[in-house]
Design a protein around this motif. Structure first.
Motif, short mmCIF file in Angstrom:
data_model
loop_
_atom_site.label_atom_id
_atom_site.label_comp_id
_atom_site.label_asym_id
_atom_site.label_seq_id
_atom_site.Cartn_x
_atom_site.Cartn_y
_atom_site.Cartn_z
N ARG A 220 34.61 48.68 43.53
CA ARG A 220 35.37 48.02 44.59
C ARG A 220 35.65 48.96 45.78
NH1 ARG A 220 41.61 47.75 42.96
NH2 ARG A 220 41.50 45.96 44.36
N ASN A 221 35.34 50.23 45.61
CA ASN A 221 35.46 51.19 46.72
C ASN A 221 34.14 51.39 47.46
OD1 ASN A 221 38.32 52.32 46.56
ND2 ASN A 221 37.64 52.55 44.44
N HIS A 222 33.10 50.63 47.10
CA HIS A 222 31.77 50.85 47.67
C HIS A 222 31.30 49.61 48.43
CE1 HIS A 222 31.30 54.64 45.56
NE2 HIS A 222 31.87 54.04 44.51
N ASP A 223 30.94 49.79 49.68
CA ASP A 223 30.56 48.67 50.54
C ASP A 223 29.38 47.88 49.96
OD1 ASP A 223 32.50 49.66 52.22
OD2 ASP A 223 31.10 50.56 53.65
N ALA A 224 28.41 48.57 49.36
CA ALA A 224 27.22 47.89 48.86
C ALA A 224 27.56 46.88 47.78
CB ALA A 224 26.22 48.92 48.33
N TRP A 225 28.60 47.14 47.01
CA TRP A 225 29.00 46.19 45.96
C TRP A 225 29.48 44.89 46.56
CZ3 TRP A 225 34.17 44.59 44.65
CH2 TRP A 225 34.28 43.86 43.47
N TYR A 226 30.21 44.97 47.66
CA TYR A 226 30.71 43.76 48.32
C TYR A 226 29.55 42.89 48.78
CZ TYR A 226 35.40 45.73 48.26
OH TYR A 226 36.61 46.24 47.86
N GLU A 227 28.54 43.53 49.34
CA GLU A 227 27.39 42.78 49.82
C GLU A 227 26.57 42.23 48.67
OE1 GLU A 227 23.44 43.48 52.63
OE2 GLU A 227 25.09 44.94 52.63
N ALA A 228 26.42 43.04 47.61
CA ALA A 228 25.59 42.62 46.48
C ALA A 228 26.13 41.38 45.79
CB ALA A 228 25.46 43.77 45.48
N PHE A 229 27.46 41.27 45.71
CA PHE A 229 28.06 40.17 44.95
C PHE A 229 28.90 39.23 45.83
CE2 PHE A 229 27.19 43.44 41.78
CZ PHE A 229 26.54 42.70 40.81
N ASP A 230 28.72 39.34 47.13
CA ASP A 230 29.39 38.44 48.08
C ASP A 230 30.90 38.43 47.83
OD1 ASP A 230 29.58 36.66 50.21
OD2 ASP A 230 29.46 34.90 48.87
N VAL A 231 31.48 39.61 47.73
CA VAL A 231 32.94 39.72 47.53
C VAL A 231 33.62 39.55 48.88
CG1 VAL A 231 34.80 41.20 46.70
CG2 VAL A 231 32.56 41.25 45.57
N GLN A 232 34.60 38.66 48.91
CA GLN A 232 35.21 38.25 50.17
C GLN A 232 36.73 38.45 50.15
OE1 GLN A 232 33.50 37.28 52.83
NE2 GLN A 232 31.54 37.41 51.75
N PRO A 233 37.36 38.50 51.33
CA PRO A 233 38.82 38.51 51.37
C PRO A 233 39.37 37.34 50.57
CG PRO A 233 37.92 38.92 53.55
CD PRO A 233 36.75 38.56 52.69
N GLY A 234 40.41 37.59 49.82
CA GLY A 234 40.97 36.57 48.94
C GLY A 234 40.57 36.78 47.50
N ASP A 235 39.44 37.46 47.25
CA ASP A 235 39.07 37.81 45.88
C ASP A 235 40.04 38.88 45.37
OD1 ASP A 235 36.96 36.07 46.03
OD2 ASP A 235 35.43 37.61 46.37
N GLU A 236 40.30 38.85 44.07
CA GLU A 236 41.32 39.72 43.49
C GLU A 236 41.03 41.21 43.70
OE1 GLU A 236 44.20 39.03 41.88
OE2 GLU A 236 43.95 36.92 42.40
N LEU A 237 39.77 41.57 43.67
CA LEU A 237 39.42 42.99 43.78
C LEU A 237 39.10 43.42 45.20
CD1 LEU A 237 37.14 43.39 40.61
CD2 LEU A 237 39.54 44.00 40.86
N TYR A 238 39.20 42.54 46.12
CA TYR A 238 38.84 42.86 47.51
C TYR A 238 39.77 43.92 48.09
CZ TYR A 238 37.74 42.40 52.46
OH TYR A 238 37.37 42.67 53.76
N ILE A 239 39.18 44.92 48.69
CA ILE A 239 39.92 45.95 49.42
C ILE A 239 39.39 45.96 50.84
CG2 ILE A 239 40.46 48.41 49.62
CD1 ILE A 239 39.97 48.70 46.64
N PRO A 240 40.24 45.87 51.83
CA PRO A 240 39.74 45.95 53.22
C PRO A 240 38.91 47.21 53.41
CG PRO A 240 42.04 45.30 53.20
CD PRO A 240 41.70 45.68 51.78
N GLU A 241 37.89 47.11 54.23
CA GLU A 241 36.93 48.20 54.38
C GLU A 241 37.60 49.51 54.75
OE1 GLU A 241 32.77 49.21 56.77
OE2 GLU A 241 33.69 47.22 56.91
#
Length: 688
Positions: A660-681
């Motif tokens: 959850r600290n890595h930008d590539a993970w957000y893109e790989a799994f389409d993690v968005q604001p509102g998801d429990e593990l989302y951390i602003p960039e």
């Protein structure tokens, strides 16, 4: 079993790690595509373990391993189970096969005979049960005969051999200001519960544990025929509570600035008066001219307790711990009584492990027959091709970290020069030692288990004393090849990967490269990361503890580390019991940084090409899934509590969330604001 004074150890930063390569000129080695069928699934990951009803951005652990977690039933002889345990069981089975083969033959060499004798003695339950307390009766008699502080000090000084406990203990370690020299390192210790918090917290959970501990102490004393065992147990608990009050919290004990307190042997009594240090050290035979007192104030407090608490309470303390610490080598009745508290009450383990597994565990340590067994293990189960492929992965990770250091925007060039030098000096050890442990002169019996345990302690201790004034031995390993783990040793600036961890799901020569990078690649990065975590970063390329940072860069590093502490402090595995972000900081930096290094190295290995999509998963998705499944685990609640209070690692469920600290993970799994593990960039922790 708890160990005591002056036992040689290679303690280090574990995963649960001087090369001379120049980072700037390295290119990534292409790790070959798989040639055969991987052990797990079609490309190296168990896709059936996933819970696809969970969004990755809400709970990546459950997404990756939730189906396995919901359906796995913990066996009665376990307190946790996951990837490490699965491989450990495989290793045990293999070692058992090695031992069975030795037992079936008559033409044994010296090391095989030692293995056969120790195993037969351990498994001879009839003889062990018939002996009762006889194997430790000499120590119990010595304790009963104590009538002075001098006698008490002698017994404390012999605890490394007898298995008794002592409020002061330690061992020969490396001089942190000159790693080519040994010194004695001493600690304040001696508690029977996992952590000082077990004595000092008043919640119902800890009150009940202390009540059970009281009953356990009394039961152990009763085996020695001690009268009024209940009231004497209360005095022991009161004594240990006083000890706990004076000991440092774990997060303070791991601060290397606070634990470097060197003193010359000739000045020891003056610096820490009120204790007969010569009498205490004499049983060890050490002549080392310098010591390091890891915890100064607690050491002074233990000296005061040794001098002021009643002798009869100390005698009872020693009697209890001598029986409890040796319970695994004594009768079934004593072992079962000890297990009911330490196994069931404290850890949630319903049944003991089979005796043969306990024998294998006892024999597999670095100061047992572990390297004699490991030599055979490597020959049977570790191909040189795996060592070569692992070496290539290590160098790719070295290249990746070097490039990442170059790109850091928070570190100045002066500090980067030192960081690059440290990286270039990393010495990887893979699979097994270049020089095997010698067992020449060791003799064991096939019918004296405690005698064998003490013979091994004497043997390794004598070797330690023999080399105490020599240059430190950089060929030594702190783990045996059949151990499923890895470590970083800051004094030698080395990263060490035993053969047994180089298996699926960590490493599989037939797996997709993304899987190997997300598994063992991130493990390599984790161990490299220990060289640059909040404590490992206090040593330089030569293993010397010194500040090689500019003040500005150190401040920037610590600000990022503080953010990681805050992040992990929010994890709450048990109501009102949280992960200790400060105590687990080094491991968390290793995870977050190691994952970044491994991802960087994976991308380099592709040489600009796109990874193929396999079973509907992109290369990036396979990489992060491999990481998460390495950390799949299930624990009893008691085991989880022990990990939170006495361990340095976050539980596996939370280690799986490092992406959850890595930008590539957000893109790989389409993690968005509102998801429990989302951390602003802007709030994601990026250190290495």
């Amino acid at each position: 079993m708890k160990r005591s004074l002056l036992a040689v150890a290679l303690t280090a930063a574990f995963l649960t790690g001087c090369g001379t390569s120049e980072v700037e000129t390295q290119d990534a080695t292409v790790v070959q595509a798989p040639q055969g069928k991987p052990e797990l699934g079609t490309f190296g990951i168990d896709l059936s373990a996933r819970d696809l009803s969970v969004r990755p951005g809400d709970d990546f652990f459950a997404y990756a391993s939730g189906n396995w977690y919901d359906n796995y039933e913990m066996p009665a002889d376990k307190t946790r189970f996951g990837a490490f345990n699965k491989l450990a069981e495989r290793s045990e089975e293999r070692v058992k096969g090695i031992i069975d083969d030795i037992l079936s033959r008559d033409d044994l060499n010296q090391e095989e005979q030692l293995i056969a004798d120790f195993y037969r003695a351990y498994m001879d339950v009839e003889t062990v049960n018939a002996e009762g307390l006889k194997p430790i009766q000499g120590t119990l008699d010595q304790i009963e005969a104590i009538d002075s502080r001098a006698d008490l000090t002698t017994v404390f000084g012999e605890a490394w051999l007898t298995g008794a406990s002592s409020p002061l203990a330690g061992g020969m370690w490396f001089n942190r200001l000159d790693p080519n020299q040994y010194e004695l390192s001493l600690f304040a210790t001696g508690l029977g519960l996992p952590d000082r918090s077990f004595y000092l917290e008043d919640s119902e959970r800890f009150v009940k544990i202390r009540e059970a501990y009281l009953a356990h102490i009394a039961e152990m004393l009763s085996f020695a025929g001690v009268e009024n065992a209940e009231s004497r147990a209360e005095a022991i608990l009161a004594l240990e509570t006083k000890m706990a009050e004076q000991q440092w919290p774990r997060e303070k004990r791991r601060n290397r600035d606070l634990t470097l307190n060197q003193v010359k042997r000739e000045d020891l009594a003056k610096a820490y008066p009120g204790f007969d240090w010569d009498r205490f050290i004499a049983p060890s035979g050490y002549q080392l001219p310098q010591l390091n007192i890891a915890y100064p104030e607690p050491t002074k407090a233990m000296i005061e307790l040794i001098g002021n608490e009643p002798l009869d309470v100390w005698q009872d303390y020693l009697t209890f711990h001598t029986i409890s610490n040796n319970a695994g080598f004594l009768t079934d009745e004593i072992y079962d009584a000890n297990f009911r508290f330490y196994g069931t009450t404290l850890s949630g383990q319903a049944e003991p492990r089979p005796r043969w597994k306990r024998a294998v565990e006892q024999m597999s340590g670095t100061e047992s027959l572990g390297f004699a067994i490991g030599k055979v293990y490597v020959a049977k189960y570790f191909p040189e091709s795996s060592k070569q492929q692992m070496s290539e992965l290590v160098e790719n990770l070295r290249t990746a970290l070097g490039q990442r250091i170059d790109e850091l925007d928070w570190m100045g060039e002066e500090t980067k020069v030192n960081a690059r030098a440290k990286l270039a000096a990393f010495n990887p050890k893979i699979g097994y030692p270049d020089v095997w442990q010698s067992f020449d002169g060791l003799e064991l019996s096939d019918d004296d288990l405690v005698g064998n345990v003490q013979a091994l302690r004497r043997f390794f201790h004598a070797q330690s004393v023999e080399r105490e004034l020599e240059k430190t031995d950089r060929n030594r390993w702190g783990m045996t090849p059949q151990r499923v783990n890895a470590y970083y040793n800051s004094s030698f600036n080395e990263i060490v990967f035993p053969a047994a961890i180089l298996q699926a799901p960590f490493f599989d020569p037939n797996a997709d490269p993304a899987v190997n990078y997300g598994g063992i690649g991130a493990v390599i990065g984790h161990e490299m990361g220990h060289g640059f975590d909040d404590q490992g970063s206090k040593s330089d390329a030569n293993g010397i503890q010194r500040n090689w940072w500019t003040d500005q860069d150190r401040e920037a590093f610590e600000a990022r580390a503080a953010s990681l502490v805050a992040q992990y402090n929010k994890y709450e595995p048990i109501p009102n019991n949280f992960v200790n972000g400060q105590n687990s900081l080094g491991e968390n930096i290793g995870d977050v940084g190691g994952l970044a290094m491994a991802y960087h190295a994976y991308k380099l290995s592709l040489n600009g090409e796109e990874a193929p999509v396999i079973d509907g998963l992109t290369g990036d998705q396979r990489f992060f899934l491999a990481w998460a499944q390495v950390w799949k685990e299930k624990r009893t609640e008691q085991s989880m509590l022990n990990q939170l209070r006495a361990g340095t690692h976050a539980p596996g469920r939370y280690r799986a969330l490092a992406p959850r600290n890595h930008d590539a993970w957000y893109e790989a799994f389409d993690v968005q604001p509102g998801d429990e593990l989302y951390i602003p960039e802007e709030d994601r922790v990026r250190i290495w």
